[in-house]
Scaffold this active site. Sequence first.
Site, PDB file in Angstrom:
ATOM      1  N   GLU A 190       0.812  -1.215   0.000  1.00  0.00           N
ATOM      2  CA  GLU A 190       0.000   0.000   0.000  1.00  0.00           C
ATOM      3  C   GLU A 190       0.850   1.271   0.000  1.00  0.00           C
ATOM      4  OE1 GLU A 190      -3.832   2.047   2.200  1.00  0.00           O
ATOM      5  OE2 GLU A 190      -2.682   0.535   3.306  1.00  0.00           O
ATOM      6  N   GLU A 285     -12.139   2.329   4.124  1.00  0.00           N
ATOM      7  CA  GLU A 285     -11.174   2.759   5.138  1.00  0.00           C
ATOM      8  C   GLU A 285     -11.253   4.282   5.306  1.00  0.00           C
ATOM      9  OE1 GLU A 285      -6.955   0.961   6.364  1.00  0.00           O
ATOM     10  OE2 GLU A 285      -6.857   2.259   4.619  1.00  0.00           O
TER      11      GLU A 285
END
Length: 310
Positions: A190, A285
């Site tokens: 990520e 998220e």
Amino acid sequence: MERRKFLQNGTLAGISALALGGITNSAQAATANSTTATGDKPFNMYYAPHDGTFKNSAGDDFLDQIKYMYDQGFRSIEDNGMLGRPAAEQEKIGNLLNKLGMQMGVFVVDTGNNWKTSLTTGKQEFKDAFIKTCKESVEVAKRCNAKWATVVPGFFDRNLPMGIQTANVIDAMRSGAEIFEPHGLIMVLEPLSDTPELFLRTAEQTYEICKAVKSPSCKILYDMYHMQRNVGNLIPVIDMCWEEIAYVQIGDNPGRKEPGSGEVNYKNIFKHLYKKGYKGVLGMEHGMTGQGKEGEAALIKAYREADSFL
């Protein structure tokens, strides 16, 4: 109301109306609106809430929240902290997801070194910690039926050239991929925007690393909130990096809240992903603009709007 009771009550109401000579147009419209309000219809995409997203509506117990998510049409969850949950709880979550036909999204491969200078240094102590946590993550994934796990290589090492740091990260990722690949699991790297100290900053940079690792178990986590902040140009970058993207996360910018709260046209992005055949999870998220039950209801409404691209 429990989903089964709702369906039973709806069936009885329909029978009663027919016995009275049929449902009027207004009654039909009211029934349709009621069905929409429950959110019982699954979304077109696999949006994944987190523990706490619906705590005001479903209570503090994560299992109850998952059931509530299902009743609202969600078919996936995420849990970054799954690695830290007791094994018995991991199994309960996995069993419930399996029962409901829901997908488990990512959890974080948290070595304790993700938010400091670590894998970029090439030091064996950090690589050993990463390998150990990857092995632990395999067991966690088996318990909760996870397929993906988030990897953050840590911060830049200001004492080393960029090429050396990149090589050190590639070497560590190859070791991780060797652990995950036999189990069909995927670590998703990520790129982030939280601080300029982070080594992974863009999808293009992560694409380069995944290409070098050359494993189906090393792919990109494309978090659109972070990528909007760092680069923008979201859809063209998705297309450029597509063959290495295995997972997507959501968050509008500015504010990191639900779709529609900022500048990102999520309806167009979801439509683009759908047309490209993306069948994976889209992790929610982010926070929410509102508060309490009203805020959670508004969150669902925002996703219904962004999901109405067909």
